[in-house]
Design a protein around this motif. Structure first.
Motif, PDB file in Angstrom:
ATOM      1  N   GLN A 152      -7.836   2.997  -3.971  1.00  0.00           N
ATOM      2  CA  GLN A 152      -8.336   2.922  -3.601  1.00  0.00           C
ATOM      3  C   GLN A 152     -10.002   3.965  -3.454  1.00  0.00           C
ATOM      4  N   ASN A 191     -11.099  -6.711   4.064  1.00  0.00           N
ATOM      5  CA  ASN A 191     -11.775  -7.519   2.507  1.00  0.00           C
ATOM      6  C   ASN A 191     -10.833  -7.197   1.488  1.00  0.00           C
ATOM      7  N   GLY A 192      -9.679  -7.176   1.746  1.00  0.00           N
ATOM      8  CA  GLY A 192      -8.791  -6.779   0.803  1.00  0.00           C
ATOM      9  C   GLY A 192      -8.776  -5.080   0.199  1.00  0.00           C
ATOM     10  N   GLY A 193      -9.242  -4.428   1.165  1.00  0.00           N
ATOM     11  CA  GLY A 193      -9.226  -3.201   1.250  1.00  0.00           C
ATOM     12  C   GLY A 193     -10.509  -2.263   0.582  1.00  0.00           C
ATOM     13  N   SER A 194     -11.340  -3.003   0.317  1.00  0.00           N
ATOM     14  CA  SER A 194     -12.720  -2.284   0.139  1.00  0.00           C
ATOM     15  C   SER A 194     -13.956  -1.909   1.153  1.00  0.00           C
ATOM     16  N   GLN A 195     -13.486  -1.766   2.808  1.00  0.00           N
ATOM     17  CA  GLN A 195     -13.960  -1.568   3.399  1.00  0.00           C
ATOM     18  C   GLN A 195     -13.286  -0.767   4.707  1.00  0.00           C
ATOM     19  N   TRP A 196     -13.598   0.383   4.622  1.00  0.00           N
ATOM     20  CA  TRP A 196     -12.744   1.150   5.425  1.00  0.00           C
ATOM     21  C   TRP A 196     -13.262   1.199   6.908  1.00  0.00           C
ATOM     22  N   TYR A 246       1.030  -1.059  -0.089  1.00  0.00           N
ATOM     23  CA  TYR A 246      -0.188  -0.088  -0.011  1.00  0.00           C
ATOM     24  C   TYR A 246       0.828   0.972  -0.122  1.00  0.00           C
ATOM     25  N   ARG A 289      -3.049   0.407  -4.336  1.00  0.00           N
ATOM     26  CA  ARG A 289      -2.339  -0.962  -3.423  1.00  0.00           C
ATOM     27  C   ARG A 289      -2.274  -1.926  -4.665  1.00  0.00           C
ATOM     28  N   ALA A 309      -8.555  -1.509   6.654  1.00  0.00           N
ATOM     29  CA  ALA A 309      -9.091  -1.963   5.812  1.00  0.00           C
ATOM     30  C   ALA A 309      -9.196  -3.544   6.058  1.00  0.00           C
TER      31      ALA A 309
END
Length: 315
Positions: A147, A188-193, A126, A136, A186
């Protein structure tokens, strides 16, 4: 003398001590600057102004300049794992080196300054920087994907905060610090923060240890600590009002914090602090800290900053 023109022999001959437990291993000109330093075992790298790159293979005892991958822009952060290195900097530049020597530019995906980069042993990286920039990579920094973050959920009016440091855990979880005292993580692989902490000061430095402890430092002598892997944070009283930029922690409760004309030392996990007395630190700024493996396995703690200096600091 330009940073890239200095030989290892010259750097070694410049070593000096000040009687305060601080040794100056290297110093360039007044206009030089080193912005970051990173180690993996005895192998280390430091980067700075005008694309400066310095490397060490003996835990930081001696340093050698490399040809700069870029000459008109600053490299602001660097990460190293094994033989692989990633460096980022002004105008969104990214360079990677599979041998930490032969640098190749990665395709640009942002014009924002990239202020920090982190990578784990699987090559998940990152990079973060100005105006809420988060990138990412899954291939050691060769390609990047921006992202998307809905900042309205974290800042007043959805302001895009500058992000100053990032840690990437071995399970792939990133932790980021920045303006508004934000500490983000983060899933879920950076999808939710998720915001783990918010406040008023900017946070510039972060370290996350494997034992669940974590520390962040920033404006007005700010020091935050976590004992549950970063899930919750508490404020520590550093006794300083300085801008604090970097933090290093040992498994035995010792902390060193770098900053503007100051460095602070704690031997009890931040309960109490003393100021490091050193002319090398008092007359400049110390931007970042890292430890290399020294002789006999003892860590050698180093800091980099103004004047292209590399300092060795006793804990």
């Amino acid at each position: 003398m330009a940073v890239g023109a200095e030989s290892k022999a010259v750097a070694a001959s410049a070593a000096a001590t000040d009687g305060g437990g601080v040794k100056q291993l290297r110093r360039g000109t007044a206009h030089d600057a080193l912005y970051d330093i990173a180690f993996d075992g005895q192998r280390g790298i430091a980067v700075g102004a005008l694309g400066a790159v310095l490397t060490t293979s003996d835990g930081g005892a001696s340093w050698e300049s490399q040809p700069a991958p870029v000459h008109n822009l600053a490299l602001l952060s660097v990460a190293i794992k094994g033989d692989k290195c990633i460096a980022v900097g002004q105008t969104g530049i990214v360079f990677t080196a599979d041998d930490c020597k032969t640098w190749k530019a990665s395709p640009s995906v942002t014009k924002s300054r990239l202020l920090a980069v982190g990578v784990n042993a699987q090559g998940l990286a990152y990079a973060v920087g100005g105006f809420g920039t988060i990138l990412r990579s899954t291939d050691w920094g060769k390609t990047w994907v921006p992202q998307v973050v809905d900042w309205k959920g974290f800042t007043e009016g959805g302001a895009e905060p500058h992000l100053y440091d990032v840690h990437v855990a071995e399970d792939g979880t990133p932790t980021i610090v920045g303006e508004f005292e934000l500490i983000l993580r983060a899933t879920n692989g950076g999808s939710q923060w998720k915001a783990l902490h918010k406040g008023e000061r900017s946070l510039f430095g972060l370290t996350v240890l494997g034992d669940g402890r974590a520390f962040a430092v920033g404006q007005s002598g700010g020091v935050l600590a976590s004992s549950d892997g970063g899930a919750t944070w508490r404020s520590l009283s550093s006794g300083s009002g300085a801008i604090l930029t970097g933090v290093y922690a040992t498994p035995t409760g010792q902390l060193l914090v770098s900053g503007s004309n100051t460095a602070l030392l704690s031997k009890d996990d931040g309960v109490s602090w003393t100021r490091v007395s050193s002319k090398f630190i008092a007359n400049g700024w110390l931007q970042a800290l890292a430890a290399g493996a020294g002789a006999g396995g003892k860590p050698r703690l180093l800091g980099v900053g103004s004047g292209g200096s590399i300092l060795e600091i006793d804990l």
